[in-house]
Design a protein around this motif. Structure first.
Motif, PDB file in Angstrom:
ATOM      1  N   ILE A   1      -8.217  -5.736   0.616  1.00 14.29           N
ATOM      2  CA  ILE A   1      -7.639  -4.209   0.168  1.00 14.29           C
ATOM      3  C   ILE A   1      -8.696  -3.276   0.721  1.00 14.29           C
ATOM      4  CG2 ILE A   1      -7.910  -2.695  -1.920  1.00 14.29           C
ATOM      5  CD1 ILE A   1      -7.204  -5.314  -3.424  1.00 14.29           C
ATOM      6  N   GLY A   2     -10.075  -3.507   0.930  1.00 13.66           N
ATOM      7  CA  GLY A   2     -10.977  -2.697   1.593  1.00 13.66           C
ATOM      8  C   GLY A   2     -10.723  -2.244   3.061  1.00 13.66           C
ATOM      9  N   GLN A   3      -9.998  -3.360   3.754  1.00 14.52           N
ATOM     10  CA  GLN A   3      -9.274  -3.324   5.257  1.00 14.52           C
ATOM     11  C   GLN A   3      -8.115  -2.187   5.159  1.00 14.52           C
ATOM     12  OE1 GLN A   3      -8.773  -7.018   6.764  1.00 14.52           O
ATOM     13  NE2 GLN A   3     -10.997  -7.652   6.319  1.00 14.52           N
ATOM     14  N   ALA A   4      -7.223  -2.504   4.191  1.00 13.88           N
ATOM     15  CA  ALA A   4      -6.125  -1.612   4.100  1.00 13.88           C
ATOM     16  C   ALA A   4      -6.455  -0.310   3.674  1.00 13.88           C
ATOM     17  CB  ALA A   4      -5.329  -2.269   2.824  1.00 13.88           C
TER      18      ALA A   4
ATOM     19  N   ARG B   1      16.037  -1.196 -10.612  1.00 12.54           N
ATOM     20  CA  ARG B   1      15.503  -1.989  -9.632  1.00 12.54           C
ATOM     21  C   ARG B   1      14.031  -2.102  -9.770  1.00 12.54           C
ATOM     22  NH1 ARG B   1      19.490  -1.563  -4.047  1.00 12.54           N
ATOM     23  NH2 ARG B   1      21.295  -2.100  -5.122  1.00 12.54           N
ATOM     24  N   LEU B   2      13.498  -2.624 -10.701  1.00 12.61           N
ATOM     25  CA  LEU B   2      11.993  -2.721 -10.802  1.00 12.61           C
ATOM     26  C   LEU B   2      11.415  -3.636  -9.684  1.00 12.61           C
ATOM     27  CD1 LEU B   2      11.824  -3.132 -14.918  1.00 12.61           C
ATOM     28  CD2 LEU B   2      11.622  -0.933 -13.301  1.00 12.61           C
ATOM     29  N   ASP B   3      10.394  -3.325  -9.124  1.00  9.37           N
ATOM     30  CA  ASP B   3      10.035  -4.135  -8.108  1.00  9.37           C
ATOM     31  C   ASP B   3       8.519  -3.483  -7.615  1.00  9.37           C
ATOM     32  OD1 ASP B   3       9.918  -1.730  -6.351  1.00  9.37           O
ATOM     33  OD2 ASP B   3      11.798  -2.440  -5.388  1.00  9.37           O
ATOM     34  N   LEU B   4       7.871  -4.518  -6.839  1.00 10.37           N
ATOM     35  CA  LEU B   4       6.509  -4.454  -6.513  1.00 10.37           C
ATOM     36  C   LEU B   4       6.030  -3.191  -5.723  1.00 10.37           C
ATOM     37  CD1 LEU B   4       5.361  -7.962  -5.915  1.00 10.37           C
ATOM     38  CD2 LEU B   4       5.180  -6.708  -8.102  1.00 10.37           C
ATOM     39  N   PRO B   5       7.021  -2.464  -5.031  1.00 13.16           N
ATOM     40  CA  PRO B   5       6.499  -1.102  -4.335  1.00 13.16           C
ATOM     41  C   PRO B   5       6.650  -0.250  -5.486  1.00 13.16           C
ATOM     42  CG  PRO B   5       8.218  -2.374  -2.979  1.00 13.16           C
ATOM     43  CD  PRO B   5       7.992  -3.298  -4.105  1.00 13.16           C
ATOM     44  N   MET B   6       7.659  -0.031  -6.359  1.00 18.02           N
ATOM     45  CA  MET B   6       7.426   0.524  -7.789  1.00 18.02           C
ATOM     46  C   MET B   6       6.167   0.637  -8.324  1.00 18.02           C
ATOM     47  SD  MET B   6       9.769   1.168 -11.037  1.00 18.02           S
ATOM     48  CE  MET B   6      11.174   1.650  -9.971  1.00 18.02           C
ATOM     49  N   ALA B   7       5.365  -0.740  -8.400  1.00 23.22           N
ATOM     50  CA  ALA B   7       4.421  -0.964  -9.163  1.00 23.22           C
ATOM     51  C   ALA B   7       3.113  -0.318  -8.336  1.00 23.22           C
ATOM     52  CB  ALA B   7       4.079  -2.409  -9.407  1.00 23.22           C
ATOM     53  N   ALA B   8       3.338  -0.325  -7.002  1.00 18.24           N
ATOM     54  CA  ALA B   8       2.249   0.426  -6.218  1.00 18.24           C
ATOM     55  C   ALA B   8       2.075   1.576  -6.446  1.00 18.24           C
ATOM     56  CB  ALA B   8       2.324  -0.300  -4.820  1.00 18.24           C
TER      57      ALA B   8
ATOM     58  N   VAL C   1       0.833  -1.292   0.057  1.00 18.45           N
ATOM     59  CA  VAL C   1       0.093   0.231   0.115  1.00 18.45           C
ATOM     60  C   VAL C   1       0.801   1.369  -0.084  1.00 18.45           C
ATOM     61  CG1 VAL C   1      -1.757   1.328   1.348  1.00 18.45           C
ATOM     62  CG2 VAL C   1      -1.937  -1.332   1.145  1.00 18.45           C
ATOM     63  N   THR C   2       0.488   1.945  -0.944  1.00 17.85           N
ATOM     64  CA  THR C   2       1.439   3.416  -1.051  1.00 17.85           C
ATOM     65  C   THR C   2       0.304   4.473  -1.053  1.00 17.85           C
ATOM     66  OG1 THR C   2       1.601   3.533  -3.312  1.00 17.85           O
ATOM     67  CG2 THR C   2       3.312   2.282  -2.168  1.00 17.85           C
TER      68      THR C   2
ATOM     69  N   GLN D   1       2.362   0.021   4.036  1.00 23.54           N
ATOM     70  CA  GLN D   1       2.171  -1.192   4.471  1.00 23.54           C
ATOM     71  C   GLN D   1       2.671  -2.310   3.396  1.00 23.54           C
ATOM     72  OE1 GLN D   1      -2.069  -2.049   4.843  1.00 23.54           O
ATOM     73  NE2 GLN D   1      -1.544  -4.217   5.445  1.00 23.54           N
ATOM     74  N   GLU D   2       3.248  -3.179   3.747  1.00 24.89           N
ATOM     75  CA  GLU D   2       3.687  -4.423   2.756  1.00 24.89           C
ATOM     76  C   GLU D   2       3.386  -5.780   3.541  1.00 24.89           C
ATOM     77  OE1 GLU D   2       7.378  -5.996   0.360  1.00 24.89           O
ATOM     78  OE2 GLU D   2       7.434  -3.974   1.202  1.00 24.89           O
ATOM     79  N   GLN D   3       2.645  -6.697   3.145  1.00 23.47           N
ATOM     80  CA  GLN D   3       2.396  -7.873   3.884  1.00 23.47           C
ATOM     81  C   GLN D   3       1.951  -8.869   2.970  1.00 23.47           C
ATOM     82  OE1 GLN D   3      -1.944  -6.232   5.253  1.00 23.47           O
ATOM     83  NE2 GLN D   3      -1.552  -8.235   5.802  1.00 23.47           N
TER      84      GLN D   3
END
Length: 316
Positions: free
Chosen positions: A33-36, A288-295, A3-4, A17-19
């Motif tokens: 996702i709704g809870q986040a 350094r492509l990664d999932l935080p960048m995608a978020a 979550v960003t 958040q990252e989980q």
């Protein structure tokens, strides 16, 4: 799940958040996702909307998951899921979904290495190359295709009758680069030499070093063959490449010896298989492509969608 939150006035996102969550069905994922989102509003205040980064084929309007192969498991169906509408209905927030590598590309174009580059291809090798995604920007516009499916780079067939891909075809680039095929090449003849890229890298200075070097370089050539196809079709000014350090390096100009072998193979095949000056005209940049960048990129795309009135702004 990552979550960003991103402010309009601040180009860099705030990571909240990252989980790791086990919710293979769409309904369970939307609940999480709704809870986040509820927790995010408690921490940062009122949200303008939500952008979703999802690995798979997302419809051109950003409303539906057409199919997400990485999320398909027995008993669960991520085919034709109206994920944005379902999330808006549950949360009251404007929502848009996009392919994860398209989201990475949005970030790279706005604040990353591709800022100001109008013709760029972003290629992401997921861990163990269990996914190989691509985003295309041509003349400053993200190319989604007629139904949102543009950029399925990993499913270019480079070896007919090759190893089975998770998409059901054989010899796809993704299947050729996957760690399972890499290990098959390393361990042929019933000899167990390695399990994974790191194991093979550790063998480079031992009795099996020549074989490990050949396999890393050969794998690089597979990717280079695919990138040459992208060069010939799109003539990009830049290719941004990210993935396991054992293959593409660390994104800062450094990397283990195995990545040097892999990238040598990449460049050899790009030069050999591309037309005219296409390879010389294109810079290959490792990041350094990664999932935080995608978020973070998903938030950027949500802001664009609201600005372009493709989704409604949140009402007062």
């Amino acid at each position: 799940m990552i979550v960003t939150v991103r402010e309009d006035s601040d180009p860099e996102p705030v990571f909240l958040q990252e989980q790791v969550v086990t919710v293979p069905d769409p309904e369970g994922a939307l609940d999480v996702i709704g809870q986040a989102l509820v927790e995010a509003e408690k921490r940062v205040g009122r949200l303008a909307g939500v952008g979703l980064s999802i690995g798979g084929h997302i419809s051109d309007d950003g409303r539906r998951v057409v199919v997400a192969p990485g999320l398909l498991q027995p008993g669960y169906d991520w085919t034709d899921v109206p994920v944005a509408d379902l999330l808006t209905e549950a949360s009251g927030l404007p929502a848009v979904a996009e392919n994860d590598v398209n989201c990475m590309c949005a970030y790279e174009q706005q604040v990353g290495v591709a800022a100001g580059v109008d013709d760029v291809v972003v290629v992401y090798l997921a861990p163990d190359v269990q996914g190989l995604g691509c985003a295309i920007v041509a003349q400053g516009q993200l190319v989604r295709g007629a139904t949102g499916g543009a950029g399925e780079f990993g499913h270019i067939v480079v070896q007919p009758e090759g190893p089975l891909c998770r998409c059901g075809n054989r010899g796809c680039l993704e299947a050729m680069l996957a760690v399972t095929n890499f290990d098959r090449d390393m361990n042929w003849g019933g000899v167990s030499r390695s399990r994974g890229f790191a194991d093979a890298a550790a063998l480079l200075d031992g009795p099996h070093g020549d074989r490990a070097a050949r396999v890393f370089r050969r794998s690089g050539r597979y990717l280079g063959q695919g990138l040459a196809t992208a060069l010939n079709l799109l003539n990009p000014k830049m290719i941004v490449l990210g993935g396991p350090a054992e293959l593409v390096g660390n994104g800062d100009g450094s990397g283990p010896r195995c990545s040097e072998l892999f990238m040598t193979g990449v460049r050899e095949a790009m030069q050999t298989n591309s037309f005219s000056s296409m390879a010389r005209d294109c810079a290959v940049v490792v990041d350094r492509l990664d999932l935080p960048m995608a978020a973070a990129g998903a938030a950027i795309l949500l802001q664009r969608a609201v600005h372009e009135e493709r989704v409604p702004a949140r009402s007062a």
